[in-house]
Write an enzyme that holds these catalytic residues in place. Structure first.
Site, PDB file in Angstrom:
ATOM      1  N   SER A 134       0.861  -1.191   0.000  1.00 25.06           N
ATOM      2  CA  SER A 134       0.000   0.000   0.000  1.00 25.06           C
ATOM      3  C   SER A 134       0.890   1.231   0.000  1.00 25.06           C
ATOM      4  O   SER A 134       2.076   1.139   0.295  1.00 25.06           O
ATOM      5  CB  SER A 134      -0.868   0.028   1.260  1.00 25.06           C
ATOM      6  OG  SER A 134      -0.132   0.537   2.363  1.00 25.06           O
ATOM      7  N   ASP A 135       0.336   2.382  -0.319  1.00 24.74           N
ATOM      8  CA  ASP A 135       1.085   3.609  -0.050  1.00 24.74           C
ATOM      9  C   ASP A 135       0.858   3.954   1.422  1.00 24.74           C
ATOM     10  O   ASP A 135       0.063   3.330   2.126  1.00 24.74           O
ATOM     11  CB  ASP A 135       0.682   4.743  -1.001  1.00 24.74           C
ATOM     12  CG  ASP A 135       1.794   5.798  -1.105  1.00 24.74           C
ATOM     13  OD1 ASP A 135       2.721   5.775  -0.273  1.00 24.74           O
ATOM     14  OD2 ASP A 135       1.729   6.651  -2.010  1.00 24.74           O
ATOM     15  N   TYR A 136       1.553   4.972   1.862  1.00 25.11           N
ATOM     16  CA  TYR A 136       1.621   5.360   3.267  1.00 25.11           C
ATOM     17  C   TYR A 136       0.217   5.687   3.820  1.00 25.11           C
ATOM     18  O   TYR A 136      -0.373   6.693   3.437  1.00 25.11           O
ATOM     19  CB  TYR A 136       2.512   6.583   3.345  1.00 25.11           C
ATOM     20  CG  TYR A 136       3.195   6.864   4.649  1.00 25.11           C
ATOM     21  CD1 TYR A 136       4.570   6.688   4.773  1.00 25.11           C
ATOM     22  CD2 TYR A 136       2.493   7.356   5.747  1.00 25.11           C
ATOM     23  CE1 TYR A 136       5.223   6.985   5.956  1.00 25.11           C
ATOM     24  CE2 TYR A 136       3.143   7.642   6.933  1.00 25.11           C
ATOM     25  CZ  TYR A 136       4.501   7.460   7.033  1.00 25.11           C
ATOM     26  OH  TYR A 136       5.152   7.756   8.200  1.00 25.11           O
ATOM     27  N   GLY A 184      -2.394   4.394   2.993  1.00 28.19           N
ATOM     28  CA  GLY A 184      -3.370   4.330   1.892  1.00 28.19           C
ATOM     29  C   GLY A 184      -4.568   3.445   2.207  1.00 28.19           C
ATOM     30  O   GLY A 184      -5.679   3.705   1.734  1.00 28.19           O
TER      31      GLY A 184
END
Ligand code: BGC
Length: 720
Positions: free
Chosen positions: A282-284, A286
Site C-alpha cells: 500500500s502507499d503510506y 493508503g
C-alpha cells in the site's frame, strides 16, 4: 526468545492460487516457513512501519522496535545506515521465534547519497543508458547502507503542472516513460537481486496517480479505461516487464474505487494480464484512507477490501496488524489470500538473499567506500549537465570564460535547492558549490557587470508530495527582478531551478537566454557552469509541454484533432482560445543547442510501392524511415532525433502525434549522419474499438525532427 532452526528443503516449488489471484511460486525456504508460522506471524510479515530515523508521512506507531520484537512487523521503511539497520536486523533475527529478517525499504528516487537531477530532469536527457546508470549507482550506495528495497521508479504519467509530484516522474509521454521505467528497474535490480549492490524495485503509484483533478495532490482521478491503457499504464507495465517485483498502490481513486481496493487494477490487470509475480504494497496509510474516501466503514473493513483486491503489505495503516486476525477467523479474508500475500513477501526476502545472510547489506566499510565516490560525483556532474534544457538563446550563451558577469537571484547561493524533493540520504553538506561559487571558479564576478546570470525558480519544497500550486508562474518578485535588470540594460541569462512546467510567457520575452536546470543534484552548481560556459553543449529536450499559461492546462503533444480543429486564423467556431494561441510556449521535445542541426526530407525504405499509391507496409513487414541529420553549426553537439506517427483514421480517434522512437546522436561541426527507424505493426498498434490491441489498415503520417513541433513529414499506408 529462541530462534527456531528450520530444515533446508531443496528445489521444491509449490504453486497455489485462488480464483482471482495469479499463481504464486514459492521458494523452498518459504514453504518450510509457511508450514510453521502462526497466524500472527504471518500477519506480521504483511506489516510495514516507518522507523523514527526519517519520516515521509504521519507517524502512527511509537514503538516499532517492540513491534518487530513481537513479530508484529516484518518490514521497515526509513531506516538506513549499515549500523542502524544491523541492530534492527539483529532484533528480528535473534529475538523473534522464527528469525525472519526485516525487509528495509526507502525512497531512493534520484540517488541515495550522490543525488542526481530530479526525475523530470533525468527524463529531459532522453539518455536511457545514463538513467539506468544513475539507478545502478543509487542502488549500490543504498544497498551498502543496509537497504533492500527502493520505492522507485515512479511511473506516473502526468500532464498536470500544478501537481507537485510531476517532478518525480518522467513527464507526459508513455513511450519515453516506459523506456525510462524499464531502465530504472534494470539499474536498481541488476541481474541478481541477492547481490550486495542491488535493490528490489517498487513500481509506483499504481495507477494513474498523475492525473488528479485540478492538480491537487491525492485528488480524484477519473478517466476511460481506454485512455488509462493507452497513455497511463504503459510505464508501469514496462517496469513490470523489466522484472520489477513489487508495486505500490496509489492514493487516488479510479472510476470511483480507491486504488487500494481496486481488484481490477491489481488482480486483473497487474497479476492476470501482466503476469506480475511479486507483491503489492500500500502507499503510506493508503489503506486507512479508504475510510475518508467513503469506501470502507472502518479500519477492519479497509483491510478486508485491500487484501482481497490484491494489496499484500500494509504501509503504516495498522489495519492488517490490528484486524487481519479477526478478518481471517471470521472468513472475511480467506487463509489462502493471506498465505498468498505472505508467500509473495517472503519469496522476495529469499530472492534478496536475506535467509542466507540477513546482514548482507549492512557493511559499514562498504558503505563508506561506495558512498559519494569521485566516480559517482563525476557521473552526477555530467548527467546533470545532460539533463538541462536550453529553452531560449538569443546568442548570449555560451559565455566566455574570463568575461565579467554578475550572478544574482534568490537561488544563486542556494545548495539546498539542488537536491529537490525525495533527496534520499543526500545531505546539503555534500553539495560542493552553489551556482554563484561554481561560476566564480571559471570567471571574474562583478555585481555591476552588464551580463547577469539570474538564478530563479521554485524553492525545492514547492514540488514533490503535497506540494501542488494553483499558479505555475514564477514568484512575482523574481519576474520584477528580471524586469528591473532589463530596464537597467543588462543582458540576462535566466537559470531556472524548478520541478514542474512553468508559465514563462513573460520571462521568455524578457530574458536573453533561459536554461532549465531543474533541481540538478549534488553536482548541480558545476553542471550549470559547465553548460553556461560551453564545456558542455546542452542537449536536453523537454519531456513535458510548457504551456503559455495555466488556462491551457492540460496541454500535451498527443492531443486529438477534434471535430473542429483550429486551422483558419479568424475562425470563430473552431477549437481555440480567444486570448492565447493553442500552441504551448515550449513544445514537448524542444531543447536548443549551441550548434544547429539540419534535417533532410524523410526517406521510406522497404514495404512496397504501388504506382500512385505511395509506400505500403503490410502485415508483419517492416518499413524503414530515414533522415540525414547534419550539424550545421560551429561546435560539436548532441541531438535527440525524434520519430512520431499519426494514424489518420481509426476505429477510435487517434492522437495527432505519438512518439514511437528516438535516437541521440553526437555530430562534429559539418558532420552528417543517417538516422534510421524501423516501423512495424507494433509501432502502429493501439487499443481498438473492441479493446483488442493491434493495428488497423489505413493511412499514416510519419514525422521526424528535433522537437514535436519541428518535424519533417512523410506518408505511408498500412495493410493488415
Ligand atoms: C509516497 C510514496 C512513498 C511513501 C514512502 C508516500 O507518502 O506517496 O511515494 O514511497 O510515502 O515514503
Amino acid at each position: 526468545m529462541k530462534k527456531l532452526v528450520l530444515p533446508c528443503v531443496i528445489a521444491l516449488i509449490t504453486i497455489s492460487c485462488s480464483p482471482r489471484q495469479a499463481k504464486t511460486a514459492s521458494h523452498p525456504k518459504v514453504d518450510s516457513l509457511m508450514r510453521v508460522m502462526t497466524l500472527e506471524e504471518k500477519i506480521g510479515q504483511t506489516v510495514l512501519f516507518t522507523s523514527d530515523w526519517s519520516v515521509t508521512g504521519p507517524s502512527m506507531r511509537d514503538n516499532y522496535l517492540e513491534d518487530i520484537r513481537a513479530g508484529r512487523c516484518g518490514n521497515l521503511l526509513n531506516a538506513y545506515t549499515a549500523d542502524f539497520t544491523r541492530e534492527i536486523q539483529r532484533i528480528a533475527v535473534e529475538e523473534t521465534r522464527l528469525g525472519i529478517p526485516i525487509l528495509f525499504g526507502y525512497d531512493v528516487i534520484h540517488g541515495f547519497r550522490t543525488i542526481f537531477p530530479i526525475n523530470l530532469g533525468m527524463s529531459a536527457s532522453w539518455d536511457i543508458e545514463a538513467i539506468q546508470e544513475s539507478a545502478r549507482i543509487a542502488a549500490s550506495e543504498a544497498a551498502a547502507a543496509g537497504l533492500h528495497w527502493t520505492y522507485s521508479p515512479m511511473c506516473d504519467i502526468s500532464v498536470e503542472p500544478r501537481w507537485g509530484r510531476i517532478s518525480e516522474g518522467s513527464g507526459e509521454d508513455p513511450y519515453l516513460g516506459s523506456l525510462i521505467a524499464a531502465a530504472m528497474v534494470r539499474g536498481y535490480q541488476g541481474d541478481d537481486l541477492s547481490a550486495d549492490h542491488t535493490l528490489l524495485s517498487c513500481v509506483k503509484h499504481f495507477a494513474a496517480y498523475g492525473a488528479p483533478q485540478a492538480g491537487r495532490d491525492y485528488n480524484t482521478v477519473d478517466m476511460s479505461e481506454r485512455w488509462l491503457r493507452e497513455f497511463y499504464l504503459p510505464p508501469y507495465k514496462a517496469a513490470v516487464d523489466a522484472g520489477a517485483l513489487s508495486v505500490m498502490a496509489s492514493f487516488n481513486e479510479l472510476d470511483g474505487i480507491p486504488a487500494h481496493a481496486n481488484a481490477h487494477l491489481m488482480n486483473e490487470i497487474l497479476r492476470e494480464e501482466w503476469g506480475f509475480q511479486g507483491f503489492v504494497v500500500s502507499d503510506y496509510t493508503g489503506i486507512m484512507e479508504m475510510i475518508h474516501h467513503g469506501y470502507a466503514e472502518d479500519l477492519a473493513d479497509a483491510g478486508r477490501l485491500s487484501i482481497n483486491a490484491g494489496v499484500d503489505m500494509d504501509m503504516m495503516s495498522s489495519s492488517y496488524m490490528d484486524h487481519m486476525k479477526e478478518l481471517v477467523e471470521s472468513g472475511k479474508v480467506s487463509m489462502e489470500t493471506l498465505d498468498n500475500a505472505v508467500r509473495r513477501i517472503l519469496n522476495l526476502k529469499a530472492a534478496l538473499g536475506l535467509f542466507e545472510d540477513p546482514y548482507r547489506y549492512c557493511n559499514p566499510e562498504r558503505e563508506k567506500a561506495r558512498t559519494l565516490t569521485p566516480e559517482n560525483k563525476a557521473f552526477a556532474r555530467s548527467f546533470a549537465a545532460e539533463s538541462m534544457v536550453l529553452l531560449k538563446n538569443s546568442g548570449v550563451l555560451p559565455l566566455r570564460k574570463g568575461e565579467v558577469v554578475a550572478v544574482t537571484g534568490p537561488l544563486a547561493q542556494s545548495k539546498d535547492d539542488f537536491l529537490g524533493s525525495w533527496r534520499g540520504a543526500g545531505q546539503v553538506e555534500s553539495v560542493p558549490v552553489s551556482i554563484q561559487e561554481a561560476v566564480g571558479e571559471v570567471t571574474p564576478l562583478s555585481a555591476g557587470a552588464s551580463k547577469v546570470i539570474l538564478v530563479a525558480g521554485e524553492p525545492w519544497h514547492w514540488t514533490g508530495e503535497a506540494a501542488s500550486r494553483s499558479s505555475i508562474r514564477l514568484p512575482e518578485e523574481q519576474t520584477q527582478l528580471l524586469k528591473k535588470l532589463k530596464k537597467e540594460g543588462k543582458t540576462v541569462v535566466l537559470v531556472l531551478l524548478n520541478g514542474r512546467p512553468l508559465d514563462l510567457s513573460e520571462e521568455s520575452e524578457l530574458a536573453d537566454a533561459i536554461l532549465e536546470a531543474w533541481y540538478p543534484g549534488t553536482m548541480g552548481g558545476y553542471a550549470v557552469a559547465d553548460v553556461l560556459f560551453g564545456d558542455v553543449n546542452p542537449s536536453g529536450k523537454l519531456p513535458v509541454t510548457f504551456p503559455r499559461n495555466l488556462g491551457q492546462v492540460p496541454i500535451y503533444y498527443y492531443a486529438k484533432n477534434t471535430g473542429r480543429p483550429y486551422v483558419h486564423p479568424d475562425a470563430k467556431y473552431e477549437s481555440r482560445y480567444l486570448d492565447v494561441p493553442n500552441e504551448p510556449l515550449y513544445a514537448f521535445g524542444h531543447g536548443l543547442s549551441y550548434t544547429t542541426f539540419d534535417y533532410s526530407e524523410i526517406m521510406l525504405e522497404g514495404g512496397h510501392s504501388q504506382s500512385g499509391q505511395g509506400v505500403t507496409l503490410s502485415g508483419d513487414g517492416t518499413l524503414k524511415a530515414c533522415v540525414t541529420v547534419t550539424n550545421t553549426g560551429a561546435c560539436e553537439g548532441t541531438e535527440t532525433v525524434q520519430l512520431y506517427i499519426r494514424d489518420l483514421v481509426g476505429s477510435v480517434t487517434r492522437p495527432v502525434k505519438q512518439l514511437k522512437g528516438f535516437e541521440r546522436i553526437t555530430l562534429a561541426p559539418g558532420e552528417s549522419r543517417i538516422v534510421e527507424f524501423t516501423l512495424d505493426k507494433e509501432t502502429l498498434s493501439f487499443w481498438r474499438q473492441d479493446m483488442s490491441w493491434g493495428p488497423e489498415s489505413g493511412d499514416f503520417q510519419i514525422f521526424i525532427g528535433g522537437a514535436s513541433n519541428q518535424v519533417k513529414k512523410a506518408s505511408f499506408k498500412y495493410a493488415l
